[in-house]
Design an enzyme around this catalytic site. Structure first.
Site, PDB file in Angstrom:
ATOM      1  N   GLU A  80       4.828  -0.440  -3.358  1.00 47.58           N
ATOM      2  CA  GLU A  80       3.919   0.730  -3.855  1.00 47.58           C
ATOM      3  C   GLU A  80       4.327   1.967  -2.991  1.00 47.58           C
ATOM      4  OE1 GLU A  80       1.184  -2.960  -4.665  1.00 47.58           O
ATOM      5  OE2 GLU A  80       2.518  -2.218  -2.841  1.00 47.58           O
ATOM      6  N   PHE A 142     -12.435  -9.865  -2.137  1.00 51.16           N
ATOM      7  CA  PHE A 142     -10.962 -10.010  -1.940  1.00 51.16           C
ATOM      8  C   PHE A 142     -10.260  -8.659  -2.436  1.00 51.16           C
ATOM      9  CE2 PHE A 142      -6.970 -11.029  -4.395  1.00 51.16           C
ATOM     10  CZ  PHE A 142      -6.365 -11.719  -3.352  1.00 51.16           C
ATOM     11  N   GLN A 143      -9.411  -8.539  -1.590  1.00 47.12           N
ATOM     12  CA  GLN A 143      -8.637  -7.064  -1.855  1.00 47.12           C
ATOM     13  C   GLN A 143      -9.372  -5.933  -1.731  1.00 47.12           C
ATOM     14  OE1 GLN A 143      -5.672  -7.577  -4.966  1.00 47.12           O
ATOM     15  NE2 GLN A 143      -4.138  -8.558  -3.433  1.00 47.12           N
ATOM     16  N   LYS A 192     -13.462  -1.449 -11.117  1.00 48.60           N
ATOM     17  CA  LYS A 192     -12.842  -2.306 -11.967  1.00 48.60           C
ATOM     18  C   LYS A 192     -13.934  -2.065 -13.223  1.00 48.60           C
ATOM     19  CE  LYS A 192     -10.323  -6.480 -12.912  1.00 48.60           C
ATOM     20  NZ  LYS A 192      -9.922  -7.709 -12.509  1.00 48.60           N
ATOM     21  N   MET A 506      19.761   8.827  15.261  1.00 52.03           N
ATOM     22  CA  MET A 506      19.222  10.114  16.057  1.00 52.03           C
ATOM     23  C   MET A 506      18.401   9.605  17.328  1.00 52.03           C
ATOM     24  SD  MET A 506      18.723  13.416  15.847  1.00 52.03           S
ATOM     25  CE  MET A 506      18.922  13.803  14.270  1.00 52.03           C
TER      26      MET A 506
END
Length: 591
Positions: A80, A142-143, A192, A506
């Site tokens: 993602e 969940f999630q 959902k 760097m």
């Protein structure tokens, strides 16, 4: 209160906008799901390409997408974070709003770095995340994560939808907020149940007004007059320009302004490419690793004109030592930036595409040959001490600068260069040539390692007619190299140059200069990048000899399809000039 005439004009404008928008598949007045309404919004907003990764909480939208594949091109990324960086690259090169989809929980939290990056770099995005069913919110399902509170600090606006009837209006508002005023990322979280809910589809009406949101401040003509008077009276004026010129599509207006005024002009990292590199008034780069003249002479100018930039600390150095002698004119669309870091003498609020012509009309045609010569003299000094050896080294190992120098010979300033974060980024910004706007894509404010590879993918979809070259260090490349899979699956024609110095360069440079060369965890061991690319069916080559550089770049650029070129460069080369932390810009070091 609006008059009847104003109301009628507004309704007519809305009707015309609806008539012009691309047509989707859902018919007004029919029953559709929330998921279909999401996709209809994308079609109506002119979205053609977008990025994402499916999961359980966003599955209904992906199911609906099955029937929209003929009009919406979804690019399946490998992470993602890669998706949102790709959306950023797309937005930066296309000038449109970038779009990314992700599922709930870890899918949504994986967007946070990209949101923060887009927020600080003013990149317009609409991110759609799936969420658990509304009745499960707050149960640690969940999630489930509280994505709204997590992303509030790093979005321009966010909103959670739990009822499908809100979807058309909220998404219209999301696109409007993302693209207008000072652009930025918007996140819409959709439960959902709202995705599967059927409702009577009212059609899609683009948004052109949000109560209490003013994307552009009113231009105050008296400030335009005051700014013009200061400029006309100036003896040593200096212009600093940033990405606001590009975001405002004001490149022509900006060029007309500086050419009439005859004022030397220097750019921020994100302002790079708004003005051609070889323009006679382009005096170089500002900031920590910028050019010598622009930094030193910031503290000698009598009028400092900032256009579409925010006086970031990497540009100003110590504020108590920054341009104390100058009167400051600041042109910006975001009133919050005025006086935030640097006290302004005259604030010019508004879109620079609108304010610059007003200012240009009032200034006198002038030239400052002696003042401009000071920049040229300092550039010559910088060339003798720094630039010549970086671009024309005589030692055995190659430098990053000479790679960019040879690349310039091939691209002629026409390519889009996408850089990651580190030494290679600063070297590319310093030495790459640009003749077209929207050509320098990098992570500026946040400094996100891993940005370049996915951003280059998005940049190519945003400007398919242009050459896109990702220039990446060996450290940053390993943060998102899984996106080689996206390149493979979708045949994305991007060229990848990995400048490999076997260090986190760097950080190592700072440890050398400020920590007595105590190299703490900056030695990095890398895999065989060419073999990794080969595993993704991407051609590649690794070189370590100068005599192979030109032919290898030629081979890469003429190869049909993606190509990875690894160039081994000096392990302990440093990027100079440099304004050390805690120093003023005029204390810049040449070595």
């Amino acid at each position: 209160m609006s008059t009847t005439t104003e109301i009628m004009k507004k309704k007519k404008s809305e009707s015309e906008a609806i008539a012009k928008q691309p047509q989707g598949k859902a018919k007004t007045g029919t029953a559709v799901s929330g998921s279909v309404a999401v996709l209809e919004a994308l079609v109506a907003e002119g979205v053609t390409d977008f990025f994402g990764y499916p999961g359980g909480a966003i599955m209904p939208i992906y199911d609906a997408l099955y029937d929209y594949n003929d009009i919406l091109n979804h690019i399946l990324v490998r992470h993602e974070q890669g998706g949102i960086h790709a959306a950023q690259g797309y937005a930066r090169t296309s000038g449109k709003v970038g779009v990314v989809f992700a599922t709930s929980g870890p899918g949504a939290t994986n967007l946070v770095t990209g949101l923060a990056d887009a927020q600080i770099d003013s990149t317009p995005l609409v991110c759609v995340t799936g969420q658990v069913f509304a009745h499960l919110l707050g149960t640690d399902a969940f999630q489930e994560t509280d994505v709204i509170n997590i992303t509030t600090p790093v979005t321009k606006w966010n909103y959670q939808i739990t009822d499908a009837t809100e979807i058309p209006g909220v998404l219209a508002k999301a696109f409007y907020i993302a693209r207008t005023g000072r652009p930025g990322p918007v996140l819409i979280d959709i439960t959902k149940n709202a995705q599967v809910q059927k409702f009577n589809y009212p059609g899609y009406a683009p948004c052109n007004h949000v109560r209490s949101y003013r994307p552009k401040p009113n231009v105050r003509k008296e400030y335009i007059s005051e700014a013009a008077a200061l400029i006309n009276a100036a003896e040593r004026p200096f212009v600093l320009f940033g990405q606001g010129v590009i975001l405002g599509k004001a490149e022509k207006e900006f060029r007309a302004f500086i050419e009439k005024a005859g004022i030397p002009s220097a750019w921020t990292v994100l302002g790079l490419s708004a003005l051609p590199t070889d323009h006679p008034l382009n005096v170089g780069m500002l900031g920590m690793h910028g050019n010598y003249g622009p930094n030193v002479l910031t503290n000698e100018c009598d009028v400092l004109i900032a256009v579409g930039m925010r006086f970031d600390d990497r540009v100003t150095g110590r504020l108590d030592k920054y341009a104390r002698q100058a009167k400051v004119i600041h042109l910006d669309i975001d009133p919050a930036e005025i006086d935030k870091n640097v006290q302004t003498t005259v604030p010019v609020w508004g879109d620079c595409k609108e304010t610059l012509p007003l200012l240009t009309a009032l200034i006198k045609q002038k030239q400052y040959p002696e003042w401009l010569q000071k920049f040229k003299d300092m550039k010559k000094q910088e060339e003798e001490i720094v630039i010549h050896d970086e671009l024309n080294p005589t030692g055995e190992v190659m430098t990053m600068g000479e790679v960019i120098k040879v690349l310039n010979e091939f691209t002629e300033g026409k390519a889009i260069l996408v850089t990651d974060v580190g030494q290679h980024q600063m070297v590319t910004c310093r030495y790459a040539n640009f003749n077209e706007s929207k050509s320098n894509v990098t992570s500026g404010g946040l400094g996100t390692m891993g940005f370049a590879l996915p951003a280059a993918i998005g940049a190519k979809f945003g400007a398919p007619h242009r050459s896109v070259i990702a220039i990446i260090g060996d450290g940053g490349f390993q943060m998102t190299l899984q996106e080689l899979g996206t390149i493979m699956q979708f045949n994305v024609d991007v060229k990848i140059i990995v400048l490999n110095n076997n260090f986190l360069g760097m950080v190592r440079q700072w440890q050398q200069l400020f920590n007595d060369k105590r190299y703490s965890f900056v030695n990095i061991t890398s895999p065989d990048f060419v073999m990794v690319a080969k595993g993704y069916d991407i051609a590649g080559k690794s070189i370590s000899k100068r005599e192979d550089l030109k032919s290898s770049l030629d081979e890469m650029l003429n190869h049909k399809g993606a190509y990875l070129l690894e160039v081994m460069v000096g392990k302990e080369n440093n990027v100079f000039p440099m304004v050390a932390q805690g120093c003023g810009v005029s204390e810049i070091r040449l070595k």
